[in-house]
Structures are given as structure tokens and as C-alpha cells.
Design an enzyme around this catalytic site. Structure first.
Site, PDB file in Angstrom:
ATOM      1  N   ARG A  39       0.831  -1.201   0.000  1.00  0.00           N
ATOM      2  CA  ARG A  39       0.000   0.000   0.000  1.00  0.00           C
ATOM      3  C   ARG A  39       0.870   1.256   0.000  1.00  0.00           C
ATOM      4  O   ARG A  39       0.373   2.369  -0.108  1.00  0.00           O
ATOM      5  CB  ARG A  39      -0.934  -0.016   1.222  1.00  0.00           C
ATOM      6  CG  ARG A  39      -2.012  -1.097   1.128  1.00  0.00           C
ATOM      7  CD  ARG A  39      -3.102  -0.842   2.153  1.00  0.00           C
ATOM      8  NE  ARG A  39      -4.210  -1.778   2.005  1.00  0.00           N
ATOM      9  CZ  ARG A  39      -4.448  -2.801   2.794  1.00  0.00           C
ATOM     10  NH1 ARG A  39      -3.636  -3.035   3.812  1.00  0.00           N
ATOM     11  NH2 ARG A  39      -5.477  -3.595   2.601  1.00  0.00           N
ATOM     12  N   TYR A  47      -2.627  -3.127  -4.175  1.00  0.00           N
ATOM     13  CA  TYR A  47      -2.781  -4.549  -4.472  1.00  0.00           C
ATOM     14  C   TYR A  47      -3.562  -4.760  -5.762  1.00  0.00           C
ATOM     15  O   TYR A  47      -3.261  -5.670  -6.547  1.00  0.00           O
ATOM     16  CB  TYR A  47      -3.489  -5.264  -3.318  1.00  0.00           C
ATOM     17  CG  TYR A  47      -2.782  -5.138  -1.989  1.00  0.00           C
ATOM     18  CD1 TYR A  47      -1.396  -5.018  -1.913  1.00  0.00           C
ATOM     19  CD2 TYR A  47      -3.501  -5.137  -0.782  1.00  0.00           C
ATOM     20  CE1 TYR A  47      -0.742  -4.914  -0.692  1.00  0.00           C
ATOM     21  CE2 TYR A  47      -2.852  -5.035   0.445  1.00  0.00           C
ATOM     22  CZ  TYR A  47      -1.485  -4.913   0.481  1.00  0.00           C
ATOM     23  OH  TYR A  47      -0.840  -4.810   1.690  1.00  0.00           O
ATOM     24  N   HIS A 103      -6.621 -11.937   4.436  1.00  0.00           N
ATOM     25  CA  HIS A 103      -6.343 -13.087   3.569  1.00  0.00           C
ATOM     26  C   HIS A 103      -7.521 -13.449   2.674  1.00  0.00           C
ATOM     27  O   HIS A 103      -7.359 -13.642   1.466  1.00  0.00           O
ATOM     28  CB  HIS A 103      -5.957 -14.304   4.413  1.00  0.00           C
ATOM     29  CG  HIS A 103      -4.600 -14.206   5.012  1.00  0.00           C
ATOM     30  ND1 HIS A 103      -4.073 -15.190   5.843  1.00  0.00           N
ATOM     31  CD2 HIS A 103      -3.636 -13.256   4.910  1.00  0.00           C
ATOM     32  CE1 HIS A 103      -2.858 -14.836   6.215  1.00  0.00           C
ATOM     33  NE2 HIS A 103      -2.578 -13.666   5.678  1.00  0.00           N
ATOM     34  N   LYS A 161      -0.573 -18.723   5.958  1.00  0.00           N
ATOM     35  CA  LYS A 161      -1.416 -19.287   7.015  1.00  0.00           C
ATOM     36  C   LYS A 161      -1.638 -18.233   8.115  1.00  0.00           C
ATOM     37  O   LYS A 161      -0.816 -17.323   8.252  1.00  0.00           O
ATOM     38  CB  LYS A 161      -0.786 -20.570   7.576  1.00  0.00           C
ATOM     39  CG  LYS A 161       0.599 -20.396   8.225  1.00  0.00           C
ATOM     40  CD  LYS A 161       0.503 -19.868   9.632  1.00  0.00           C
ATOM     41  CE  LYS A 161       1.720 -19.107  10.035  1.00  0.00           C
ATOM     42  NZ  LYS A 161       1.491 -18.124  11.094  1.00  0.00           N
ATOM     43  N   ARG A 183       1.506  -5.819  16.296  1.00  0.00           N
ATOM     44  CA  ARG A 183       0.644  -6.609  15.406  1.00  0.00           C
ATOM     45  C   ARG A 183       0.102  -7.852  16.101  1.00  0.00           C
ATOM     46  O   ARG A 183      -1.042  -8.268  15.872  1.00  0.00           O
ATOM     47  CB  ARG A 183       1.443  -7.035  14.167  1.00  0.00           C
ATOM     48  CG  ARG A 183       0.690  -7.969  13.231  1.00  0.00           C
ATOM     49  CD  ARG A 183       1.621  -8.576  12.199  1.00  0.00           C
ATOM     50  NE  ARG A 183       2.626  -9.439  12.792  1.00  0.00           N
ATOM     51  CZ  ARG A 183       2.410 -10.701  13.157  1.00  0.00           C
ATOM     52  NH1 ARG A 183       1.207 -11.244  12.998  1.00  0.00           N
ATOM     53  NH2 ARG A 183       3.372 -11.429  13.676  1.00  0.00           N
ATOM     54  N   ASP A 214      -1.597 -16.812  15.207  1.00  0.00           N
ATOM     55  CA  ASP A 214      -0.270 -16.520  14.679  1.00  0.00           C
ATOM     56  C   ASP A 214       0.638 -17.740  14.708  1.00  0.00           C
ATOM     57  O   ASP A 214       1.289 -18.058  13.707  1.00  0.00           O
ATOM     58  CB  ASP A 214       0.364 -15.372  15.480  1.00  0.00           C
ATOM     59  CG  ASP A 214       1.416 -14.632  14.681  1.00  0.00           C
ATOM     60  OD1 ASP A 214       1.102 -14.197  13.560  1.00  0.00           O
ATOM     61  OD2 ASP A 214       2.557 -14.509  15.157  1.00  0.00           O
TER      62      ASP A 214
END
Length: 325
Positions: free
Chosen positions: A39, A60, A81, A99, A167, A180
Site C-alpha cells: 500500500r 494490491y 487473507h 497461514k 501486530r 499466529d
């Protein structure tokens, strides 16, 4: 797809994992990094320069519309995702999605339906499935080397020094140790034992609502798995698969192992299986094999495998009360 031509890759989202992936992409002779997107155009150009990539996009959507790109690696935070994968598939791009493939079962189901509708390859980037040590361990288990499997133990834990504004604790990005890193131990238990009959799980939480540590027991007909993930403490990063006739240790760090140990009684045999690069190279090779064979999914990590695993993850989330908006 013509296997005499290089497969042209695009990368969506240019964080640390994308950097590692791009390094491994350079090790595959049949692969070419053709375009990258962030971005932030400046960040995209910097990444492209680092890896001698000819095209850098500041959005994107621009990359999705690039007809020269064959397959996209989606490396953005978890929350995006599903949306980005579906958009990419609709633009006739094959997709390798990092993932966890999505935050919930319904989004994953929609991703799979879209791949089938547009006849495009889709695979969750569970690189551990293609690790040489893990592949061989599964073969030993299936061949009955340790008898009937009764117990799987795996963890993935490390200390996150600054949890505030990170994050890992940002619920808007799908934060928490379960999504995560907890998906890795759950993946191994599923790979070895399949879908559990019952799940028991408990967590400790951050003020944001993200789980900081989660412990899970999976109950099977005649076996159990005990699994753990954490941002609060470190772990051995070793996995053990125990059966009626022996056990197998996948040596640290088990999810990116370069060896495993076969144990029967007093006999121990350590088998070394070096990985290529960081380990992402093996899933890249699987993508290429599938594309050359005109497959829309991998037999080693199929659409159904991703659906099964995210359903298990969703059930754990329900147990611990982890809720995303």
C-alpha cells in the site's frame, strides 16, 4: 501450464515473511519474481530493488490486474487473507495464501468455492507440510514404525518484548498467539491424528482481547494431543509423536526442522534432512508441480485439509472466547 517457461510470481504484502519468501524464491530455477505490491509505493520499490524485481505497485489491485503474473503469494496480515485471495482468484490469478488461510471457516469455504469457480490453484502456505523431515516423519507414522499413535505433543512459544501497539495483539489484524503460531501445533496434531472428537482449551489474554498464551487438549478415540502457544515465554520448539512401539522427536525448531529422531526402546537414530533455504522453497516447488499438472489444489495440503484445520481452530476459539469483529 507449460513447464518449459518460468512461473512468474507476484507478492502481495511486503513484511518480514515476504522477505524470507522472496529469498527462497531465488533458489528455485523455475521461479521468477515478476511483481510486488504494497500500500506504500516507496516500500514496494525498495523491496523490488532488493530482489531485482521489475515491477513495483503501490496498490494490491494494480498487481491483481497484471496479466503477466501467474501466481500470487498473499503475505498480508491474517484479517485480509480471504478478501485479497478472492479478489486475486477472480482476476484469474493462482494463489498461495499465508497461514492461517482465513480467520474463520466460512471465509475459507468461500475462498475454496471461488478457486473452483474460476478453476485456479489455491493453497494455504503451510510450509511445514512440505518440510523434508516432517514429510518423512508422517511416512514413518503411516508405515507403523511406532505402532498405534497415542500421543502428540507440540508447542510454539517465544517472548514478544513489546506487546503494546504490536501486530501480535491487534485484534483488527487477527492478533493473538492462537492464530499466529498456535495453528502450527494444531496442524501437526491434525496431520498425525486427524479431526478430534473433543477439544478443551484455556487462554490468558491481553487487554485488547488477543490471547497471549493458549493451551489445548485434543481428545481422540484412543489418543490425545497436548499443544501450546505463547507470546509470554519461550519453549523447546520440539514435537513428539508417541506410539505403542516407539516415538519420534521432530527436533527444534520442529516446524522448520532439519532432522528428526527415531526412538524404539533404548535405540535412537537421528536422521538429518536439510531444508532448502529457509524452508519456503519446498512449498514453492509444490505449487509449481501443481501448476504444471493443471491442478487447482495440492494432494499434500488440500482445500479440505485447510477447511478441516480452520474448523478446529474455530472450535478452539469458541472454547477460549477469542472473538474478532
Amino acid at each position: 501450464m507449460d513447464n518449459n517457461k518460468k512461473i512468474k510470481w507476484g507478492i502481495v504484502g511486503l513484511g518480514r515473511i515476504a522477505d524470507e519468501f522472496a529469498k527462497d524464491l531465488q533458489l528455485i530455477e523455475s521461479a521468477e519474481l515478476s511483481a510486488v505490491a504494497s500500500r506504500n509505493l516507496e516500500k514496494a520499490q525498495e523491496f523490488a530493488n532488493k530482489f531485482q524485481c521489475p515491477k513495483a505497485y503501490g496498490s494490491y489491485d494494480e498487481l491483481f490486474q497484471d496479466d503477466s503474473v501467474d501466481i500470487l503469494y498473499i503475505a498480508t496480515p491474517h484479517d485480509s487473507h480471504a478478501e485479497l485471495t478472492i479478489k486475486a482468484l477472480q482476476k484469474n490469478k493462482h494463489v498461495l495464501c499465508e497461514k492461517p488461510i482465513a480467520l474463520n471457516y466460512q471465509d475459507t469455504l468461500q475462498m475454496v468455492k471461488t478457486a473452483k469457480e474460476y478453476n485456479k490453484f489455491l493453497m494455504e502456505a503451510f510450509w511445514t507440510r512440505f518440510n523434508p523431515s516432517v514429510k518423512e516423519v508422517l511416512q514413518h507414522v503411516q508405515n507403523g514404525f511406532i505402532g498405534e499413535v497415542k500421543y502428540v505433543n507440540a508447542d510454539f512459544a517465544f517472548v514478544v518484548e513489546n506487546l503494546e501497539g504490536n501486530r501480535t495483539t491487534d485484534m483488527k489484524l487477527g492478533g493473538g498467539s492462537l492464530m499466529d503460531i498456535g495453528v502450527y501445533p494444531l496442524f501437526l496434531a491434525y496431520l498425525i491424528l486427524g479431526i478430534p472428537k473433543e477439544i478443551a482449551a484455556k487462554s490468558n489474554f491481553h487487554a485488547t482481547g488477543a490471547d497471549l498464551q493458549t493451551s489445548i487438549i485434543l481428545q481422540y478415540e484412543s489418543a490425545q494431543a497436548i499443544l501450546h502457544s505463547s507470546f509470554l515465554s519461550s519453549s523447546n520448539h520440539k514435537a513428539t509423536i508417541s506410539g505403542t512401539q516407539g516415538r519420534i522427536n521432530i527436533n527444534p525448531q520442529w516446524y522448520m526442522a532439519e532432522s528428526y529422531t527415531l526412538i524404539q526402546g533404548e535405540d535412537k537414530e537421528k536422521i538429518k534432512r536439510p531444508k532448502l533455504g529457509k524452508g519456503y522453497a519446498h512449498e514453492i516447488e509444490e505449487c509449481h508441480a501443481c501448476l504444471w499438472s493443471d491442478k487447482i489444489e495440492s494432494e499434500l495440503w488440500s482445500h479440505q485439509n485447510s477447511l478441516d484445520l480452520i474448523k478446529i481452530v474455530e472450535d478452539v476459539r469458541e472454547q477460549i472466547g477469542l472473538v474478532y469483529s
